[in-house]
Every structure is written in structure tokens, then in C-alpha cells.
Design a protein around this motif. Structure first.
Motif, PDB file in Angstrom:
ATOM      1  N   UNK A   1       0.844  -1.185   0.000  1.00  0.00           N
ATOM      2  CA  UNK A   1       0.000   0.000   0.000  1.00  0.00           C
ATOM      3  C   UNK A   1       0.883   1.240   0.000  1.00  0.00           C
ATOM      4  N   UNK A   2       0.468   2.233  -0.762  1.00  0.00           N
ATOM      5  CA  UNK A   2       1.267   3.443  -0.910  1.00  0.00           C
ATOM      6  C   UNK A   2       0.658   4.591  -0.117  1.00  0.00           C
ATOM      7  N   UNK A   3       1.515   5.309   0.590  1.00  0.00           N
ATOM      8  CA  UNK A   3       1.071   6.482   1.335  1.00  0.00           C
ATOM      9  C   UNK A   3       0.679   7.578   0.352  1.00  0.00           C
ATOM     10  N   UNK A   4      -0.233   8.434   0.773  1.00  0.00           N
ATOM     11  CA  UNK A   4      -0.650   9.539  -0.084  1.00  0.00           C
ATOM     12  C   UNK A   4      -1.139  10.683   0.783  1.00  0.00           C
ATOM     13  N   UNK A   5      -0.783  11.905   0.399  1.00  0.00           N
ATOM     14  CA  UNK A   5      -1.184  13.075   1.171  1.00  0.00           C
ATOM     15  C   UNK A   5      -2.679  13.355   1.058  1.00  0.00           C
ATOM     16  N   UNK A   6      -3.267  13.002  -0.071  1.00  0.00           N
ATOM     17  CA  UNK A   6      -4.700  13.188  -0.296  1.00  0.00           C
ATOM     18  C   UNK A   6      -5.449  12.060   0.408  1.00  0.00           C
ATOM     19  N   UNK A   7      -6.268  12.403   1.383  1.00  0.00           N
ATOM     20  CA  UNK A   7      -6.935  11.391   2.192  1.00  0.00           C
ATOM     21  C   UNK A   7      -7.813  10.459   1.359  1.00  0.00           C
ATOM     22  N   UNK A   8      -8.427  10.961   0.300  1.00  0.00           N
ATOM     23  CA  UNK A   8      -9.286  10.123  -0.531  1.00  0.00           C
ATOM     24  C   UNK A   8      -8.492   9.101  -1.328  1.00  0.00           C
ATOM     25  N   UNK A   9      -7.240   9.377  -1.560  1.00  0.00           N
ATOM     26  CA  UNK A   9      -6.399   8.438  -2.301  1.00  0.00           C
ATOM     27  C   UNK A   9      -5.617   7.509  -1.368  1.00  0.00           C
ATOM     28  N   UNK A  10      -5.587   7.840  -0.095  1.00  0.00           N
ATOM     29  CA  UNK A  10      -4.790   7.070   0.855  1.00  0.00           C
ATOM     30  C   UNK A  10      -5.338   5.650   0.996  1.00  0.00           C
ATOM     31  N   UNK A  11      -4.533   4.676   0.559  1.00  0.00           N
ATOM     32  CA  UNK A  11      -4.957   3.272   0.620  1.00  0.00           C
ATOM     33  C   UNK A  11      -4.581   2.614   1.935  1.00  0.00           C
ATOM     34  N   UNK A  12      -3.730   3.257   2.735  1.00  0.00           N
ATOM     35  CA  UNK A  12      -3.400   2.724   4.059  1.00  0.00           C
ATOM     36  C   UNK A  12      -4.551   3.111   4.979  1.00  0.00           C
TER      37      UNK A  12
ATOM     38  N   UNK B   1      11.133   3.588   1.044  1.00  0.00           N
ATOM     39  CA  UNK B   1      11.083   4.379  -0.183  1.00  0.00           C
ATOM     40  C   UNK B   1      10.708   5.824   0.142  1.00  0.00           C
ATOM     41  N   UNK B   2      11.710   6.674   0.191  1.00  0.00           N
ATOM     42  CA  UNK B   2      11.524   8.100   0.443  1.00  0.00           C
ATOM     43  C   UNK B   2      10.851   8.346   1.783  1.00  0.00           C
ATOM     44  N   UNK B   3      11.307   7.647   2.806  1.00  0.00           N
ATOM     45  CA  UNK B   3      10.759   7.796   4.160  1.00  0.00           C
ATOM     46  C   UNK B   3      11.844   8.382   5.067  1.00  0.00           C
ATOM     47  N   UNK B   4      11.772   9.662   5.306  1.00  0.00           N
ATOM     48  CA  UNK B   4      12.801  10.357   6.084  1.00  0.00           C
ATOM     49  C   UNK B   4      12.176  11.036   7.298  1.00  0.00           C
ATOM     50  N   UNK B   5      12.883  10.971   8.423  1.00  0.00           N
ATOM     51  CA  UNK B   5      12.455  11.674   9.625  1.00  0.00           C
ATOM     52  C   UNK B   5      11.162  11.145  10.216  1.00  0.00           C
ATOM     53  N   UNK B   6      11.044   9.817  10.311  1.00  0.00           N
ATOM     54  CA  UNK B   6       9.802   9.228  10.806  1.00  0.00           C
ATOM     55  C   UNK B   6       9.613   9.485  12.305  1.00  0.00           C
ATOM     56  N   UNK B   7       8.352   9.561  12.710  1.00  0.00           N
ATOM     57  CA  UNK B   7       7.970   9.663  14.116  1.00  0.00           C
ATOM     58  C   UNK B   7       7.246   8.375  14.463  1.00  0.00           C
ATOM     59  N   UNK B   8       7.825   7.589  15.358  1.00  0.00           N
ATOM     60  CA  UNK B   8       7.354   6.238  15.626  1.00  0.00           C
ATOM     61  C   UNK B   8       6.926   6.105  17.076  1.00  0.00           C
ATOM     62  N   UNK B   9       5.783   5.503  17.291  1.00  0.00           N
ATOM     63  CA  UNK B   9       5.265   5.267  18.628  1.00  0.00           C
ATOM     64  C   UNK B   9       5.145   3.768  18.883  1.00  0.00           C
TER      65      UNK B   9
ATOM     66  N   UNK C   1       4.368  10.214   9.855  1.00  0.00           N
ATOM     67  CA  UNK C   1       3.536   9.408  10.747  1.00  0.00           C
ATOM     68  C   UNK C   1       2.954   8.176  10.054  1.00  0.00           C
ATOM     69  N   UNK C   2       3.687   7.589   9.147  1.00  0.00           N
ATOM     70  CA  UNK C   2       3.147   6.473   8.375  1.00  0.00           C
ATOM     71  C   UNK C   2       2.848   5.259   9.254  1.00  0.00           C
ATOM     72  N   UNK C   3       3.632   5.007  10.300  1.00  0.00           N
ATOM     73  CA  UNK C   3       3.343   3.858  11.158  1.00  0.00           C
ATOM     74  C   UNK C   3       2.062   4.088  11.966  1.00  0.00           C
ATOM     75  N   UNK C   4       1.764   5.342  12.277  1.00  0.00           N
ATOM     76  CA  UNK C   4       0.497   5.651  12.945  1.00  0.00           C
ATOM     77  C   UNK C   4      -0.683   5.369  12.014  1.00  0.00           C
ATOM     78  N   UNK C   5      -0.503   5.613  10.714  1.00  0.00           N
ATOM     79  CA  UNK C   5      -1.551   5.300   9.740  1.00  0.00           C
ATOM     80  C   UNK C   5      -1.783   3.791   9.677  1.00  0.00           C
ATOM     81  N   UNK C   6      -0.713   3.021   9.772  1.00  0.00           N
ATOM     82  CA  UNK C   6      -0.853   1.562   9.785  1.00  0.00           C
ATOM     83  C   UNK C   6      -1.632   1.125  11.025  1.00  0.00           C
ATOM     84  N   UNK C   7      -1.307   1.712  12.162  1.00  0.00           N
ATOM     85  CA  UNK C   7      -2.013   1.387  13.405  1.00  0.00           C
ATOM     86  C   UNK C   7      -3.496   1.706  13.286  1.00  0.00           C
TER      87      UNK C   7
END
Length: 392
Positions: free
Chosen positions: A150-161, A206-214, A185-191
């Protein structure tokens, strides 16, 4: 921040091991501290860390027969199309349902019909389209194991996560890959997708820099065996004691493929024609912090307590589900990598050669600047030097 070298000593060939220990303790009583655990001081109250390894169990009710014609052809049906593209070639298959066995096997993706799991990588599709696909998958084969990207996307309607996408196949997903981070915050989206009770392999990059992980971000993956951050992912913040409650975790690699950007820096320093421009300072700072910053001392201690998390493993060595094999750890045995500081300009021109020089788990000397030269400070996998105590 300082380096504590009290545990580094010269060899005394005439002394027995016991007498050497006594001598060192008399010279510096604090040495006994290093003998006990060889761990760093931490800045936060320690959580309960399981020190006894729990053997993984495999009790998944998944089918183990090869894919049916309907399962194989699903990605080519207009409503659920996810037509793979490689090197600009679109692999359409309009006659999939009526094709002969030989025609299917002649297709570039025909060999996948022999798999016992569905491998679904559907790039850049909208949430609505992906939900149609997963509903079809779940309705057709509710006991078929599934790997999905699944690919992250800034547009919420396109966000497949999103929970809408994962819900129809929630119990079938054994591997989840999340790519192209549009936010830290991609791991928060997975949660937020909800629990993934049978997930074995989680991959991010893939182009994931400066992640914030909880810590909670991984709490919905009770069976996860492998967590891999790929393609030089960097971490800005990571909550203390993340990963420590994942009792089935067997492989943890947060710097896989960091060699790609280190090579970029190396060829730039050597004036190589393939250099792709200078790397930003923040990349090196974020990578350095994982190894040397006080706030990550708990993580380095965690790896020291569980050395099997950074041990070399072959594909399928941990667990298989039908023809699906958990991936290799992508880690080589200590001492098998050449000294990168000795690489010549000609070596750097040989892309196949350099890929075998850097290990994906680095050994860094925190007294030096973090750069491509400072990646193999020790002869074993480590995230710091012994007894590196920090004033928090």
C-alpha cells in the motif's frame, strides 16, 4: 555526550582470565559494571523487556494449494485491475479467464499461479479502487494468504493505508509493505487500520525520512516475525521501548539498504561521475542519532539483549506459509564485509562490488563524525561501543 573507554584494556598474556578480571576491578571498580551487562545508561524508566526468547508458532488456517484461475486473473479484470508495469511495458491479459495453461505460463507473470498465496502490489490506486479489490479477494478466497503493498498519499481520498481497504482481508494479510511516505507518521496510519492478527512481515520504506514512531503503532501485529525499514529510512523520533513487547519478533532491521545513500556520498567524495549530488546534513544527523544519541540508548540495549534480532537468516529459515517464505534478514556474518575506507575509485565504479561491502547493521564509532567511512568501527554487529554511558 562522551565516550567511556574504561572497558578497553591492553592484553596481559601472562595473566589468567580470573586474575585479569581481579586486576581490572582493583584498578577501576567501575569495570565490574561493564562485566555485568555491558549496557548503556538510559534516559527513561525501563519498561518490562522480555529476555527469554519465545519460539514462534505457526497455526494459520491458510490454503496451501496453487492459485485458482479466478485468483490469478483477478488483477486483469477491469473492475479489479491492477495491471503490473515493468520497464514501461504493460502486462495486460484480456483473455486470462479463457487462456490455456500454456498461455498463462507464457505470460510474464504466469509463474505466480503456482504460488499458494496471492501477491498483490497495486501502486497508486485510490482507496475506493483498492477497497473493491480487497472485497473481491476476501469474498473469493477468505482462507488464502495475502501479501499486499500500500502506498502512502497526502490526499486522504487516495490514501490506501486505511481500514476500509484492509477490513475485507484483515485476517489474510501475512505481509504488509508501506511505501512512499508523504508524512512522518506512516506507522500511525498503519495502526489506524486496525489489528493485523496474522501479519508476519512488515516492511516500510522508499523516500521515508524523519519518521515519528510510537510503541502503539506496532501493537496490532502480535504475530509479526520480521520488521524491516528499507531504502535508507531515517528516524527523527522513536518512543522508548518500541518493539520490546513483540514477543515473536525475530528480525529487526531499521537501516536496510542504507548502503544506497552511503554510496552516493562515497562517490561524491571521490568525484565519481555517477554521484547524484550531495546528501543533506539532516540525513547523516538522523542516522547518527540512532547509533549515538542518548534518547536511543534503550534501543541499542534492546539489540544487545536480543542479538538474534540482527543475526543472519536465510529466506524461509523462520517460517513458511505454503510457498511463502519469510525473507532473509539481509545481514551478513561479522567480518564478511570489506573495509569501506579502503575502497578505491575503481572499486566504487563497480556497483556490484560495493553492494557487498556495507553491512545493513552498522558499527559506528560515536567519537567520530557519522559518514560513509564510519560504518564498521567494530568487528561485530553493534549500535555502539561497549560501556558507552551517557549523561541524560
Amino acid at each position: 555526550m562522551h565516550s567511556d573507554n574504561r572497558c578497553v584494556h591492553k592484553k596481559h598474556p601472562c595473566l589468567t582470565l580470573f586474575s585479569l578480571i581481579i586486576l581490572l576491578i582493583l584498578q577501576d571498580p567501575s569495570f565490574v559494571e561493564c562485566l555485568v551487562d555491558d549496557l548503556e545508561s538510559e534516559c527513561s524508566e525501563p519498561a518490562v523487556i522480555q529476555t527469554k526468547r519465545v519460539p514462534p508458532t505457526a497455526a494459520f488456517p491458510f490454503r496451501t494449494d496453487g492459485l485458482t484461475r479466478a485468483e490469478f486473473c483477478l488483477r486483469f479484470v477491469p473492475e479489479t485491475s491492477c495491471i503490473p508495469t515493468m520497464f514501461g511495458t504493460v502486462y495486460e491479459f484480456d483473455n486470462c479467464h479463457n487462456a490455456t495453461d500454456s498461455e498463462i505460463r507464457a505470460h510474464p507473470w504466469g509463474s505466480s499461479i503456482e504460488k499458494t498465496y496471492i501477491d498483490f502490489d497495486c501502486i497508486w490506486k485510490t482507496r475506493k479502487h483498492m477497497t473493491v479489490i480487497t472485497k473481491a479477494l476476501g469474498g473469493m478466497s477468505p482462507t488464502r494468504a495475502l501479501t499486499i503493498a500500500l502506498y502512502d498519499h497526502a490526499d486522504d481520498q487516495r490514501l490506501a493505508i486505511h481500514k476500509d481497504v484492509i477490513e475485507p482481508v484483515r485476517n489474510q494479510v501475512i505481509q504488509l509493505s508501506t511505501f512512499y511516505c508523504t508524512s512522518p507518521n506512516i506507522t500511525a496510519k498503519v495502526y489506524a487500520m486496525g489489528p493485523l492478527p496474522n501479519l508476519l512481515h512488515f516492511q516500510l520504506g522508499l523516500d521515508c525520512q524523519g519518521l515519528i514512531i510510537r510503541k502503539a503503532d506496532f501493537s496490532g501485529m502480535p504475530q509479526v516475525r520480521v520488521i524491516q525499514f528499507i531504502s535508507a529510512t531515517t528516524i527523527a523520533e522513536m518512543e522508548p521501548y518500541t518493539f520490546t513487547d513483540l514477543n515473536n519478533l525475530q528480525i529487526l532491521t531499521l537501516e536496510a539498504q542504507i548502503v544506497d545513500v552511503l554510496y552516493t556520498s562515497a562517490v561524491k567524495d571521490h568525484g565519481h561521475a555517477l554521484a547524484r549530488g550531495s546528501l543533506p546534513d539532516y540525513f547523516f544527523e538522523r542516522a547518527r542519532r540512532l547509533h549515538c544519541d542518548c534518547s536511543f540508548a534503550w534501543f541499542r540495549n534492546f539489540l544487545k539483549k536480543k542479538p538474534y534480532l540482527t543475526a543472519a537468516r536465510n529466506a524461509g529459515n523462520l517460517l513458511t506459509v505454503g510457498s511463502f517464505k519469510l525473507p532473509e534478514s539481509n545481514i551478513r556474518a561479522p567480518g564478511s564485509s570489506a573495509n569501506v575506507t579502503a575502497l578505491t575509485r575503481r572499486d566504487l565504479e563497480n556497483v556490484d562490488l560495493f553492494q557487498h561491502q556495507w553491512p545493513p547493521v552498522l558499527s559506528v564509532n560515536c567519537a567520530l563524525d557519522f559518514n560513509w567511512r564510519n560504518t564498521q568501527a567494530g568487528n561485530k554487529f553493534s549500535y555502539n561501543t561497549a560501556c558507552y554511558n551517557l549523561d541524560c
